[in-house]
Design an enzyme around this catalytic site. Structure first.
Site, short mmCIF file in Angstrom:
data_model
loop_
_atom_site.label_atom_id
_atom_site.label_comp_id
_atom_site.label_asym_id
_atom_site.label_seq_id
_atom_site.Cartn_x
_atom_site.Cartn_y
_atom_site.Cartn_z
CD GLU A 141 -12.11 -0.16 3.17
OE1 GLU A 141 -11.03 -0.10 2.57
OE2 GLU A 141 -12.21 -0.09 4.41
CG ASP A 171 -2.22 0.43 1.14
OD1 ASP A 171 -2.58 0.89 0.04
OD2 ASP A 171 -2.99 0.30 2.12
O1 KIV Z 1 -4.81 -0.92 4.47
C1 KIV Z 1 -5.51 -1.93 4.28
O2 KIV Z 1 -5.43 -2.93 5.00
C2 KIV Z 1 -6.44 -1.90 3.16
C3 KIV Z 1 -7.43 -3.02 3.07
C4 KIV Z 1 -8.42 -2.94 4.14
C5 KIV Z 1 -8.06 -3.08 1.74
O3 KIV Z 1 -6.43 -0.99 2.40
#
Ligand code: KIV
Length: 267
Positions: free
Chosen positions: A183, A85
């Site tokens: 989401e 991410d």
């Molecule tokens: O940061 C995270 O864990 C996420 C998921 C919930 C999709 O973005």
């Protein structure tokens, strides 16, 4: 050995109607366990800011922290596709700046793709990364990095704003994303979006019609008691099990039952 899950394989899974399973992981041990359980994607989510670091939101997480945790997950993942991410703020600059950050992520951690939050507003960035062959997973709907703008972790896409979420999802596909997280949106909207997309939709709080599902690992194991959204299903009361196990250790140390003779070394 089973081959690594790839970006094209995920596309094939959607076309063949095979559901994709994604779990968030933040370290080597959990990565190994989740992979043994059969997940295709290990997402190193910036949710680590909440479940690992104890922040109230994901906003304080840094790129260095994401790389640190992703590196550990990659070491534990022989087969799963590992996605890192991009933390808050990193993707707000021009394409080449985001590119530098994404290149750092892939080079230093060894992961296979990045994820970033946002739809229409992120199109140029996604296109820039995808054109340079950095696989991008997009994330629309209830994007946690927008928590302050949304006024909390609130369901998105109800009523008239449904069109905006649909447009976001279609825009990230056109820009070159290989998958999109949906989401916190109504199930019927997620169904409409998933039917219109050719890339896989991975749902969290978006109902059963998505091409795959993702949960935060600590949520599904019952380890995290902070925010507890209604879409979370606990498959284990892990937190309770840990308190009980460590409690037994505490009792045995205090009573002298541990360590027993079998745990010591002969002279
Ligand atoms: O940061 C995270 O864990 C996420 C998921 C919930 C999709 O973005």
């Amino acid at each position: 050995m089973t081959p690594r899950v790839t970006v094209p394989e995920l596309g094939r899974m959607k076309r063949e109607g095979r559901r994709i399973v994604c779990v968030t992981a933040y370290d080597y041990t959990f990565a190994r366990l989740f992979e043994q359980a059969g997940v295709e994607i290990l997402l190193v989510g910036d949710s680590l800011g909440m479940v690992i670091l104890g922040h109230e939101t994901t906003l304080p997480v840094t790129l260095d922290q994401m790389i640190h945790h992703t590196t550990a997950v990659v070491r534990g993942a022989a087969r799963a596709l590992v996605v890192c991410d991009m933390p808050f703020g990193v993707c707000h600059g021009p394409g080449h700046v985001v590119m530098d950050a994404a290149v750092r992520v892939l080079k230093e951690s060894g992961c296979h793709a990045v994820k970033l939050e946002g739809g229409v507003r992120m199109v140029e960035t996604i296109r820039f990364l995808a054109d340079h062959h950095i696989p991008v997973m997009a994330h629309v709907g209830l994007t946690p990095q927008s928590v302050h703008a949304f006024g909390g972790f609130k369901v998105q896409g109800r009523g008239e704003s449904a069109d905006r979420v649909l447009e976001d999802a279609l825009a990230v596909e056109r820009a070159g994303a290989f998958a999109v997280i949906l989401e916190g949106i109504p199930s019927a909207l997620a169904q409409t979006i998933s039917a219109q997309l050719t890339i896989p939709s991975i749902g969290i709080g978006a109902g059963p019609a998505c091409d795959g599902q993702v949960l935060v690992g600590y949520d599904l194991l019952g380890l995290f008691d902070g925010v507890r959204p209604r879409f979370v299903k606990r498959y284990l009361e892990g937190g309770q099990g840990i308190v009980e196990a460590v409690g037994r250790f505490v009792d045995e140390v205090r009573s002298g039952a541990f360590p027993g003779p079998e745990h010591g070394f002969a002279a």
